[in-house]
Structures are given as structure tokens and as C-alpha cells.
Design a protein around this motif. Structure first.
Motif, PDB file in Angstrom:
ATOM      1  N   ILE A  29       0.820  -1.204   0.000  1.00 24.10           N
ATOM      2  CA  ILE A  29       0.000   0.000   0.000  1.00 24.10           C
ATOM      3  C   ILE A  29       0.861   1.265   0.000  1.00 24.10           C
ATOM      4  CG2 ILE A  29      -1.930  -1.123   1.177  1.00 24.10           C
ATOM      5  CD1 ILE A  29      -0.962   0.251   3.781  1.00 24.10           C
ATOM      6  N   ASN A  30       0.244   2.370  -0.422  1.00 21.39           N
ATOM      7  CA  ASN A  30       0.860   3.688  -0.301  1.00 21.39           C
ATOM      8  C   ASN A  30       0.457   4.348   1.012  1.00 21.39           C
ATOM      9  OD1 ASN A  30       0.143   3.576  -3.587  1.00 21.39           O
ATOM     10  ND2 ASN A  30       2.233   4.113  -3.023  1.00 21.39           N
ATOM     11  N   SER A  51       2.764   4.662   4.158  1.00 21.39           N
ATOM     12  CA  SER A  51       3.463   3.377   4.275  1.00 21.39           C
ATOM     13  C   SER A  51       4.823   3.499   4.944  1.00 21.39           C
ATOM     14  CB  SER A  51       3.622   2.743   2.883  1.00 21.39           C
ATOM     15  OG  SER A  51       4.376   3.594   2.044  1.00 21.39           O
ATOM     16  N   ASN A  52       5.404   4.707   4.956  1.00 21.75           N
ATOM     17  CA  ASN A  52       6.714   4.878   5.608  1.00 21.75           C
ATOM     18  C   ASN A  52       6.575   5.381   7.049  1.00 21.75           C
ATOM     19  OD1 ASN A  52       5.859   7.436   5.069  1.00 21.75           O
ATOM     20  ND2 ASN A  52       7.754   8.126   4.098  1.00 21.75           N
ATOM     21  N   LEU A  61      -7.124   9.423  19.142  1.00 20.66           N
ATOM     22  CA  LEU A  61      -6.876   8.335  18.200  1.00 20.66           C
ATOM     23  C   LEU A  61      -5.381   8.074  18.061  1.00 20.66           C
ATOM     24  CD1 LEU A  61      -9.266   9.361  15.276  1.00 20.66           C
ATOM     25  CD2 LEU A  61      -9.784   7.958  17.277  1.00 20.66           C
ATOM     26  N   ARG A  62      -5.058   6.784  18.034  1.00 21.21           N
ATOM     27  CA  ARG A  62      -3.677   6.390  17.765  1.00 21.21           C
ATOM     28  C   ARG A  62      -3.732   5.268  16.726  1.00 21.21           C
ATOM     29  NH1 ARG A  62      -0.679   2.095  20.751  1.00 21.21           N
ATOM     30  NH2 ARG A  62       1.442   2.073  19.914  1.00 21.21           N
ATOM     31  N   VAL A  63      -3.018   5.458  15.638  1.00 17.21           N
ATOM     32  CA  VAL A  63      -2.974   4.465  14.570  1.00 17.21           C
ATOM     33  C   VAL A  63      -1.554   3.952  14.436  1.00 17.21           C
ATOM     34  CG1 VAL A  63      -3.164   4.112  12.079  1.00 17.21           C
ATOM     35  CG2 VAL A  63      -4.918   5.400  13.285  1.00 17.21           C
ATOM     36  N   THR A  64      -1.431   2.650  14.300  1.00 15.57           N
ATOM     37  CA  THR A  64      -0.126   2.051  14.018  1.00 15.57           C
ATOM     38  C   THR A  64      -0.204   1.297  12.698  1.00 15.57           C
ATOM     39  OG1 THR A  64      -0.663   0.025  15.226  1.00 15.57           O
ATOM     40  CG2 THR A  64       0.403   1.803  16.463  1.00 15.57           C
ATOM     41  N   LEU A  65       0.927   1.163  12.063  1.00 17.17           N
ATOM     42  CA  LEU A  65       1.020   0.448  10.794  1.00 17.17           C
ATOM     43  C   LEU A  65       2.254  -0.437  10.812  1.00 17.17           C
ATOM     44  CD1 LEU A  65      -0.041   0.016   7.884  1.00 17.17           C
ATOM     45  CD2 LEU A  65       1.448   1.911   7.180  1.00 17.17           C
TER      46      LEU A  65
END
Lengths: 110, 116
Positions: A29-30, A51-52, A61-65
Motif C-alpha cells: 500500500i501507499n 506506508s513509511n 486516536l492512535r494508529v499504528t502500521l
């Protein structure tokens, strides 16, 4: 076909607790985005993570990838009854349009 | 700034009837999209447009047609409605950042369509 799959399908918690939702996807994904949908309404964009990037915050809110695991999580801290909604992850890959998962239904009990 | 608006909000059709759903946005966005949302299936892309005068097929285009004659409007047509087209239809729009692949989408409130 759906690129992102949310887990769990439904989540019920008490007000003040944290809510964690997960999203898994299949191809590179981008970016990955999270949207909220209140009952009977359209989707509202919450947050985008590229993606980086590995982690991003916006208010409660907390988002991790994790691109190696092809997964993302959305954490809502100190939940409120007003957070009751469906939450969707959406992935953006090169050469394709944004693809949405089936959503997690979050219920926050007062 | 109204954002993305959809007309009508609710409609009942008989099998074989035709109708047009109208989407309008006042954010000067280049991209516009039509989705359908069904229980347990999330959002599925029907058609989209990357600019005035252009349209492209999405994941589930059969039975639908679209037109983008003006930048701010995106029309979705059902020529001969079928019960399988009973759904909630959402329109969305997004801006384009040159060199970026952001595509954050802004959604309308939806149109509930029931085909009997």
C-alpha cells in the motif's frame, strides 16, 4: 474484493475504556486510512498513515502500521458514548482506487 | 460550504423502473465516486471519475451508468432497476495532490434505495 479486513466485526465496551480495532490487508500500500460511520450517515475521514510511517496520533486516536505484517490498528482512548459507530479501514495502492474493509461496529455503553 | 450532497435521500422503485441519483460537491474536487453499501459487504465501488467528462468502472459497475458533465456533479443512473440493487448508495469526492497518492475521500449522507 475487499483489500482490508477489520477485526473484530463487533466490539462492545464501557465508557472510559480503550477500544482497539485491527485491519489486515493483502497487497502493498501507499497509505492506509481510517473512517468512521455513524448510523444512517456517510463516512467521515479520521486519520491517514503513510506506508513509511509507523505510528500517528490525532486527539484520542492512535494508529499504528506494520507493513511487514500488512496490518494496522486503531486505538481510541478514553472512549465516549459518542464514539459509538462503525469504523472502516481503507487502503490505497498504486494504480488502484481506495479499497474499504467491511468495518468494525463499536458500541460504547454509558 | 455544504460539502457533498445527495438527492434524493430515499426512494422506492418497482422492478424495471429507472432513476437517477444526483451527487453534488462544492469543494472543487477533481475525483468523484459512487459506492453501494450492503450489510456484511462494506463499501463497493460502482463507478468513479477523475475529472469533468471522464468516467471509469469500479468493482461492481453492471446495471449502472454514470455521467460527469460538470465538475461539481456526478450522476448515477439505473436504467432498469432490479431487487438486487436495493442498497444504500454513497457518493464521495476527493482532491488530488500532484505527485501524491493521498485520495482522502469526503462522503455524502447517502441515498437509500428500495427496489420492489
Amino acid at each position: 474484493s475487499q483489500q482490508g479486513e477489520e477485526d473484530p466485526q463487533a466490539l462492545s465496551i464501557q465508557e472510559g475504556e480503550n477500544a482497539t480495532m485491527n485491519c489486515s490487508y493483502k497487497t502493498s500500500i501507499n497509505n492506509l486510512q481510517w473512517y468512521r460511520q455513524n448510523s444512517g450517515r456517510g463516512l467521515v475521514h479520521l486519520i491517514l498513515i503513510r506506508s513509511n510511517e509507523r505510528e500517528k496520533h490525532s486527539g484520542r486516536l492512535r494508529v499504528t502500521l506494520d507493513t511487514s505484517k500488512k496490518s494496522s490498528s486503531l486505538l481510541i482512548t478514553a472512549s465516549r458514548a459518542a464514539d459509538t459507530a462503525s469504523y472502516f479501514c481503507a487502503t490505497k495502492s498504486s494504480g488502484s482506487r481506495l479499497t474499504f474493509g467491511e468495518g468494525t461496529q463499536l458500541t460504547v455503553n454509558p | 460550504n455544504a460539502g457533498v450532497t445527495q438527492t434524493p435521500k430515499f426512494r422506492v422503485l418497482k422492478t424495471g423502473q429507472s432513476m437517477t441519483l444526483l451527487c453534488a460537491q462544492d469543494m472543487n474536487h477533481e475525483y468523484m465516486y459512487w459506492y453501494r453499501q450492503d450489510p456484511g459487504m462494506g463499501l463497493r465501488l460502482i463507478h468513479y471519475s477523475v475529472g469533468e467528462g471522464t468516467t471509469a468502472k469500479g468493482e461492481v459497475p453492471d446495471g449502472y451508468n454514470v455521467s460527469r458533465l460538470k465538475k461539481q456533479n456526478f450522476l448515477l443512473g439505473l436504467e432498469s432497476a432490479a431487487p438486487s440493487q436495493t442498497s444504500v448508495y454513497f457518493c464521495a469526492s476527493s482532491y488530488v495532490l500532484v505527485g501524491a497518492l493521498q485520495e482522502t475521500q469526503y462522503f455524502g449522507p447517502g441515498t437509500r434505495l428500495l427496489v420492489l
